[in-house]
Design a protein around this motif. Structure first.
Motif, short mmCIF file in Angstrom:
data_model
loop_
_atom_site.label_atom_id
_atom_site.label_comp_id
_atom_site.label_asym_id
_atom_site.label_seq_id
_atom_site.Cartn_x
_atom_site.Cartn_y
_atom_site.Cartn_z
N GLN A 86 6.40 -7.21 -71.63
CA GLN A 86 7.71 -7.85 -71.58
C GLN A 86 8.75 -6.90 -70.99
N SER A 87 8.68 -5.65 -71.38
CA SER A 87 9.61 -4.64 -70.85
C SER A 87 9.42 -4.48 -69.35
N GLU A 88 8.17 -4.42 -68.92
CA GLU A 88 7.86 -4.27 -67.49
C GLU A 88 8.32 -5.49 -66.70
N VAL A 89 8.09 -6.67 -67.23
CA VAL A 89 8.53 -7.90 -66.56
C VAL A 89 10.05 -7.90 -66.44
N ASN A 90 10.73 -7.56 -67.52
CA ASN A 90 12.20 -7.53 -67.48
C ASN A 90 12.71 -6.53 -66.45
N ALA A 91 12.10 -5.36 -66.38
CA ALA A 91 12.52 -4.35 -65.41
C ALA A 91 12.31 -4.84 -63.98
N LEU B 257 12.18 -8.01 -63.00
CA LEU B 257 13.13 -9.10 -62.73
C LEU B 257 14.52 -8.55 -62.42
N LYS B 258 14.93 -7.50 -63.12
CA LYS B 258 16.22 -6.88 -62.84
C LYS B 258 16.24 -6.28 -61.43
N ALA B 259 15.13 -5.65 -61.05
CA ALA B 259 15.05 -5.06 -59.71
C ALA B 259 15.11 -6.15 -58.64
N LYS C 84 18.10 -6.73 -55.84
CA LYS C 84 17.85 -6.86 -54.41
C LYS C 84 18.45 -8.15 -53.85
N ILE C 85 18.28 -9.22 -54.59
CA ILE C 85 18.83 -10.51 -54.15
C ILE C 85 20.35 -10.46 -54.16
N GLY C 86 20.93 -9.89 -55.20
CA GLY C 86 22.40 -9.78 -55.29
C GLY C 86 22.96 -8.85 -54.24
N GLY C 87 22.26 -7.81 -53.90
CA GLY C 87 22.71 -6.83 -52.89
C GLY C 87 22.51 -7.32 -51.48
#
Length: 85
Positions: free
Chosen positions: A67-72, A74-76, A80-83
Protein backbone atom coordinates in the motif's frame (compact mmCIF):
# COMPACT_ATOMS: atom_id res chain seq x y z
CA UNK A 1 -12.05 -47.86 31.14
CA UNK A 2 -12.93 -45.09 28.69
CA UNK A 3 -9.46 -43.62 29.21
CA UNK A 4 -7.86 -46.81 27.92
CA UNK A 5 -10.18 -47.06 24.90
CA UNK A 6 -9.61 -43.33 24.22
CA UNK A 7 -5.88 -43.94 24.12
CA UNK A 8 -6.34 -46.70 21.56
CA UNK A 9 -8.01 -44.20 19.22
CA UNK A 10 -5.12 -41.76 19.39
CA UNK A 11 -2.34 -41.79 16.81
CA UNK A 12 0.95 -43.17 18.03
CA UNK A 13 4.33 -42.41 16.51
CA UNK A 14 7.76 -43.75 17.38
CA UNK A 15 10.11 -40.80 17.63
CA UNK A 16 13.90 -40.69 17.56
CA UNK A 17 15.40 -37.79 19.49
CA UNK A 18 18.95 -36.46 19.38
CA UNK A 19 21.14 -37.27 22.37
CA UNK A 20 20.13 -35.24 25.40
CA UNK A 21 16.83 -33.96 24.02
CA UNK A 22 14.68 -36.46 25.92
CA UNK A 23 16.25 -35.32 29.18
CA UNK A 24 15.74 -31.64 28.28
CA UNK A 25 12.11 -32.29 27.37
CA UNK A 26 11.61 -34.29 30.56
CA UNK A 27 12.97 -31.42 32.68
CA UNK A 28 10.74 -28.91 30.88
CA UNK A 29 7.76 -31.22 31.32
CA UNK A 30 8.43 -31.44 35.06
CA UNK A 31 8.71 -27.66 35.37
CA UNK A 32 5.40 -27.28 33.47
CA UNK A 33 3.71 -30.06 35.51
CA UNK A 34 3.09 -32.15 32.38
CA UNK A 35 3.94 -35.62 31.21
CA UNK A 36 6.66 -35.96 28.61
CA UNK A 37 4.02 -36.70 25.97
CA UNK A 38 1.93 -33.67 26.99
CA UNK A 39 5.03 -31.47 26.80
CA UNK A 40 5.85 -32.66 23.28
CA UNK A 41 2.24 -32.20 22.13
CA UNK A 42 2.07 -28.71 23.71
CA UNK A 43 5.27 -27.68 21.96
CA UNK A 44 4.05 -28.99 18.60
CA UNK A 45 0.73 -27.16 19.03
CA UNK A 46 2.60 -23.96 19.89
CA UNK A 47 4.75 -24.29 16.78
CA UNK A 48 1.67 -24.50 14.58
CA UNK A 49 0.12 -21.47 16.26
CA UNK A 50 3.43 -19.64 15.91
CA UNK A 51 3.52 -20.35 12.19
CA UNK A 52 -0.03 -19.01 11.75
CA UNK A 53 0.84 -15.88 13.70
CA UNK A 54 4.01 -15.43 11.68
CA UNK A 55 2.12 -15.88 8.42
CA UNK A 56 -0.43 -13.32 9.54
CA UNK A 57 2.30 -10.86 10.56
CA UNK A 58 4.10 -11.32 7.24
CA UNK A 59 0.86 -10.79 5.30
CA UNK A 60 0.10 -7.65 7.30
CA UNK A 61 3.62 -6.31 6.70
CA UNK A 62 3.36 -7.00 2.97
CA UNK A 63 -0.05 -5.32 2.79
CA UNK A 64 1.35 -2.19 4.47
CA UNK A 65 4.46 -2.21 2.27
CA UNK A 66 2.51 -2.71 -0.94
CA UNK A 67 0.00 0.00 0.00
CA UNK A 68 2.85 2.37 0.82
CA UNK A 69 4.56 1.59 -2.49
CA UNK A 70 1.32 2.06 -4.45
CA UNK A 71 0.69 5.39 -2.73
CA UNK A 72 4.23 6.59 -3.49
CA UNK A 73 3.91 5.65 -7.14
CA UNK A 74 0.49 7.32 -7.44
CA UNK A 75 1.94 10.51 -5.95
CA UNK A 76 4.81 10.39 -8.44
CA UNK A 77 2.37 9.93 -11.33
CA UNK A 78 0.16 12.74 -10.03
CA UNK A 79 3.21 15.03 -9.76
CA UNK A 80 4.21 14.24 -13.35
CA UNK A 81 0.69 14.83 -14.63
CA UNK A 82 0.35 18.04 -12.60
CA UNK A 83 3.77 19.29 -13.73
CA UNK A 84 3.12 18.48 -17.39
CA UNK A 85 0.14 20.79 -17.82
Amino acid sequence: MSDISGRRNQDQYMLRLPDGMRERLHEEAKSNARSLNAEIVARLDASFLGNRQLSSAVAEFLDRHIQSEVNARLKAIAAKIGGAS
